[in-house]
Design a protein around this motif. Structure first.
Motif: not given
Length: 204
Positions: A111-116, A172-178
Motif C-alpha cells: 500500500r505504501i511502496a508505490a508512493e514512497l 513481478l513487482a509491476f504485476r503485484v504492485l501496479v
C-alpha cells in the motif's frame, strides 16, 4: 555470579518502556503512511497517533525522512532474500521469485511502496535510504544468482547483468504492485521460464 544473573535477565523498567514507545511509534508511522501518505505525514501526526510527545520521536530520529527510511529498512530487513543455491538457474530463479512474491504480498508494504518510491524521485535522502534498505539487497541477491549461472555456463559470459536483474525483478513487482494481478505458483513457474529464455538474449 550476581553479575552474570543480572546480565541474563530480560530487559525491564526503562528499557521495556523505551521498546514499547518505539513499537507504538513504528505502528503509528506505518498507519500514517498508509492513510495520509509520506508527503502529508508529519512527525506531529505520528506522535499524536502513537500517544507520545514529539520529543520521543526526535530522540530517536532527526527528521521524518530518517524515521521512515530506518523503519522501512527494519521491516524489510527481516525478510531480506537469501540467495538460492540449488545448482541450476531455473530453480534458483524460481526460489528467488517466490521470495520476492511473498515480500511484495505484504498488504501494508504494497500500500505504501508505490508512493514512497514516487516521492523519492524528489527527495534524495529518502531515495538513498530506500536504495540502501530495500532495493540494493534484492538486486544483490539477483546478481549473485545470475553470476553463479554464468560461472556454471548456463548463461553467456557477455550477459548484461543490470538488464538481467531488471528482467528478474521488474515484471513481478509491476504485476503485484501496479496491476495487482495474480502471482500464484503457476504464474511464477511461467514467469521463471520466460525470464530464463530472455536472459539468454540479454547480452552486451
Amino acid at each position: 555470579m550476581a553479575a552474570e544473573h543480572k546480565k541474563g535477565r530480560p530487559a525491564t523498567g526503562g528499557a521495556v518502556l523505551r521498546q514499547r514507545v518505539t513499537e507504538a511509534i513504528t505502528e503509528a508511522t506505518f498507519a500514517e503512511l498508509a492513510e495520509a501518505g509520506y508527503a502529508r505525514m508529519s512527525m506531529e501526526s505520528v506522535a499524536r497517533r502513537a500517544g507520545v510527545g514529539k520529543a520521543a520521536l526526535y530522540r530517536r530520529w532527526p527528521s521524518k525522512q530518517a524515521m521512515v527510511t530506518e523503519l522501512i529498512g527494519s521491516k524489510v530487513s527481516d525478510a531480506l532474500p537469501t540467495t538460492p543455491a540449488t545448482g541450476a538457474l531455473h530453480t534458483d530463479l524460481r526460489e528467488l521469485l517466490a521470495t520476492f512474491r511473498d515480500q511484495l504480498a505484504d498488504p501494508l508494504l504494497a500500500r505504501i511502496a508505490a508512493e514512497l518510491f514516487a516521492e523519492a524521485r524528489h527527495d534524495g535522502a529518502l531515495a538513498e535510504g530506500l536504495h540502501t534498505g530495500v532495493t540494493a539487497p534484492r538486486r544483490a541477491a539477483a546478481r549473485t544468482v545470475l553470476q553463479h549461472a554464468i560461472d556454471r555456463g548456463e548463461l553467456p559470459p557477455g550477459l548484461d547483468l543490470d538488464l538481467g536483474i531488471d528482467l528478474l525483478i521488474a515484471p513481478l513487482a509491476f504485476r503485484v504492485l501496479v496491476i495487482q494481478g495474480s502471482s500464484d505458483d503457476e504464474y511464477l513457474e511461467t514467469l521463471t521460464s520466460a525470464i530464463e529464455a530472455a536472459l539468454g538474449a540479454a547480452v552486451h
